[in-house]
Scaffold this active site. Structure first.
Site, PDB file in Angstrom:
ATOM      1  N   CYS A 277       0.830  -1.209   0.000  1.00  0.00           N
ATOM      2  CA  CYS A 277       0.000   0.000   0.000  1.00  0.00           C
ATOM      3  C   CYS A 277       0.865   1.259   0.000  1.00  0.00           C
ATOM      4  O   CYS A 277       1.455   1.613   1.019  1.00  0.00           O
ATOM      5  CB  CYS A 277      -0.918  -0.041   1.227  1.00  0.00           C
ATOM      6  SG  CYS A 277      -1.830   1.475   1.534  1.00  0.00           S
TER       7      CYS A 277
ATOM      8  N   CYS B  77      -0.116   3.961   2.526  1.00  0.00           N
ATOM      9  CA  CYS B  77       0.262   3.548   3.883  1.00  0.00           C
ATOM     10  C   CYS B  77       1.709   3.943   4.155  1.00  0.00           C
ATOM     11  O   CYS B  77       2.025   4.503   5.215  1.00  0.00           O
ATOM     12  CB  CYS B  77       0.131   2.035   4.048  1.00  0.00           C
ATOM     13  SG  CYS B  77      -1.533   1.376   3.830  1.00  0.00           S
TER      14      CYS B  77
END
Length: 107
Positions: free
Chosen positions: A30, A33
């Site tokens: 991700c 993230c």
């Protein structure tokens, strides 16, 4: 520095914590993230003693992910007194917005 939580220590580190805990549900793949990592690490130092910041890898901790119905990364969930009290999904918050949000739940 934020702490790492797993299925095995989630209860001790998050549910039984004396202060509010922000759990960052993240994944290695991700990008958003990873972009939030430096901000959350910095905030964990700034808010130490008022808010604990914890990271949970969704790939290797499916029990907690399933229990709290986390479906998108990143998901930021605040726990107080062993219960989830607020959630933000996605990386759309600025550092200022995150600080304001966390301070609204701070001990």
């Amino acid at each position: 520095m934020s702490i790492t939580v797993t299925d095995s220590n989630f209860s001790a580190e998050v549910l039984n914590a004396s202060e509010p805990v922000l759990v960052d549900f993240w994944a290695e793949w991700c990008g958003p993230c990873k972009a939030m990592d430096p901000i959350l690490d910095q905030l964990s130092g700034e808010l130490a003693g008022r808010v604990k910041i914890a990271k949970l890898d969704v790939e290797s901790n499916i029990g907690i992910v399933t229990q709290y119905n986390v479906r998108a990364m990143p998901t930021l969930m605040i726990f107080k007194n062993g219960q989830p009290v607020d959630i933000k999904v996605g990386a759309g918050q600025s550092r200022v917005q995150l600080v304001k949000w966390l301070e609204s739940h701070a001990a």
